[in-house]
Design an enzyme around this catalytic site. Structure first.
Site, PDB file in Angstrom:
ATOM      1  N   TYR A 128       0.857  -1.192   0.000  1.00  0.00           N
ATOM      2  CA  TYR A 128       0.000   0.000   0.000  1.00  0.00           C
ATOM      3  C   TYR A 128       0.883   1.229   0.000  1.00  0.00           C
ATOM      4  O   TYR A 128       1.864   1.322   0.761  1.00  0.00           O
ATOM      5  CB  TYR A 128      -0.901   0.032   1.238  1.00  0.00           C
ATOM      6  CG  TYR A 128      -1.627   1.348   1.412  1.00  0.00           C
ATOM      7  CD1 TYR A 128      -2.906   1.529   0.909  1.00  0.00           C
ATOM      8  CD2 TYR A 128      -1.013   2.426   2.060  1.00  0.00           C
ATOM      9  CE1 TYR A 128      -3.566   2.745   1.041  1.00  0.00           C
ATOM     10  CE2 TYR A 128      -1.669   3.645   2.199  1.00  0.00           C
ATOM     11  CZ  TYR A 128      -2.940   3.794   1.681  1.00  0.00           C
ATOM     12  OH  TYR A 128      -3.578   5.001   1.811  1.00  0.00           O
TER      13      TYR A 128
ATOM     14  N   GLU B 146      -4.033   7.245  -3.515  1.00  0.00           N
ATOM     15  CA  GLU B 146      -3.504   5.994  -3.001  1.00  0.00           C
ATOM     16  C   GLU B 146      -3.478   4.917  -4.064  1.00  0.00           C
ATOM     17  O   GLU B 146      -4.298   4.910  -4.987  1.00  0.00           O
ATOM     18  CB  GLU B 146      -4.280   5.518  -1.770  1.00  0.00           C
ATOM     19  CG  GLU B 146      -5.715   5.099  -2.013  1.00  0.00           C
ATOM     20  CD  GLU B 146      -6.387   4.572  -0.745  1.00  0.00           C
ATOM     21  OE1 GLU B 146      -5.955   4.944   0.371  1.00  0.00           O
ATOM     22  OE2 GLU B 146      -7.344   3.798  -0.859  1.00  0.00           O
TER      23      GLU B 146
END
Length: 377
Positions: free
Chosen positions: A101, A189
């Site tokens: 991530y 993101e």
């Protein structure tokens, strides 16, 4: 402002962040027309402004074009958390060795853009923060310097031990930061950022939000806006001089002033209720402004009681009262309304309200408790 995954991937590609090929389709016919006729493994993903698509059945694998057509037909028209799927992304599937991530957000505490990275990719970062916060790497970025190459390498080195993989990841971080800043983002993101068996680092899912207050200088980003029904209400309210944000409760709130609006919602929560919105009608409220505010409030099907809390300074209570009476004459509703008026011309406003046959209360706590009682039937 939010954009869809396929739009975020297009921006990634524009800034040199590697993403798998894919095509967005609005119908089964689009899939048949635009997806190459081969047996390549693909993933068909619902494009809606909400998380949890996979759990809801909005993400499916397809081994052939025929399967992609079939899966798209199953996903299109689905209801995912109240949103109807009107388009799908049909993208090349990727063999995954490891998931990561990476994300950028505006951090009010550090007054900077903060980079977050974790080896726990593929799951919601909020869940990682709750269960294993130590697994999230954070870096507050100096706005005058930006994300430096050495900082990106340092972060990447905590995720990837191989120098080649580290360099790929570091380059992606630098490009993601540049994209974030140049487009006035509030969130960017990649989840997951993946390592493939042939040691390529790719972004296979992306999410981006943008600062509404900066859209005037981002015309290309603004073109991507596909407002939900709730967002359309917020835009409509803003155009009418109202500040409106929809929430998940059932007590509609109409207040003058952002601070009082926040205090009103806190009061409702204190006594066990759930506010349905933030709605600030502002100062110098004309009766028409109150009519428009009531229309917006009562268009929310979840609202089954309304609490009006006005402290008159610039705002005149009699203006609010006239607007409320006009609104209730125009709108056919049986939803109960609780009214508290205090301040400038409160006496005149209360007389108008009572003549119309509506009950009033004296304090904010009384208003909150009465609204909660009425919302429960």
């Amino acid at each position: 402002m939010k954009i869809h995954e396929y739009q975020a991937r297009n921006l990634f590609r524009k800034y040199g962040i590697p993403v798998p090929d894919g095509v967005v389709c609005h119908s089964v016919e689009d899939v048949e027309k635009n997806v190459p006729n081969n047996d390549k493994l693909r993933v068909v993903k619902a494009q809606v402004h909400v998380g949890g698509r996979g759990k809801a059945g909005g993400v499916k694998l397809a081994k052939t074009k025929a399967e992609a057509v079939e899966k798209a037909g199953q996903i299109l028209g689905m209801n995912i958390k109240g949103l109807t799927v009107e388009k799908v992304l049909v993208a090349d599937a990727v063999d995954i060795e490891k998931e990561f991530y990476v994300g950028l957000i505006n951090d009010r505490n550090s007054k900077s853009v903060t980079l977050m990275a974790s080896a726990e990719g593929g799951v919601e970062i909020e869940e990682v923060a709750r269960v294993s916060p130590e697994k999230i790497i954070k870096l507050s970025i100096d706005s005058t310097m930006g994300l430096m190459d050495w900082q990106a390498r340092k972060i990447a080195l905590q995720l990837f031990s191989d120098p080649n993989e580290m360099r790929q990841a570091a380059a992606i971080l630098v490009k993601l930061y540049r994209l974030y800043v140049e487009t006035d983002s509030s969130l960017a993101e990649i989840n997951p950022l993946v390592l493939t068996p042939d040691k390529q680092v790719l972004a296979i899912d992306g999410k981006m939000n943008f600062d509404d207050n900066a859209l005037f200088r981002q015309p290309e980003i603004l073109k991507m806006r596909e407002a939900t029904e709730d967002e359309k209400k917020e835009i409509e309210a803003n155009e009418k001089g109202l500040s409106y944000i929809k929430l998940d409760g059932n007590i509609g709130c109409m207040v003058n002033g952002a601070g009082l609006a926040m205090a009103t919602m806190d009061m409702i929560k204190l006594y066990g209720g759930e506010p349905a919105n933030f709605l600030d009608i502002g100062g110098s409220s004309s009766p028409q402004k109150v009519v428009e505010a009531m229309n917006i409030l009562l268009s929310d099907s979840n609202v089954n009681a309304v609490m009006i809390n006005i402290f008159g300074g610039i705002t005149r209570c009699d203006d609010v009262a006239r607007g409320l009476v006009t609104a209730l004459k125009e709108i056919d509703t049986d939803i109960p309304v609780v009214i508290r008026l205090s301040g400038t011309n409160a006496k005149e406003g209360l007389e108008i309200i009572r003549e119309f046959g509506l009950a009033t209360v004296s304090t904010m706590s009384e208003a909150a408790q009465k609204a909660i009682e009425l919302s429960r039937g």
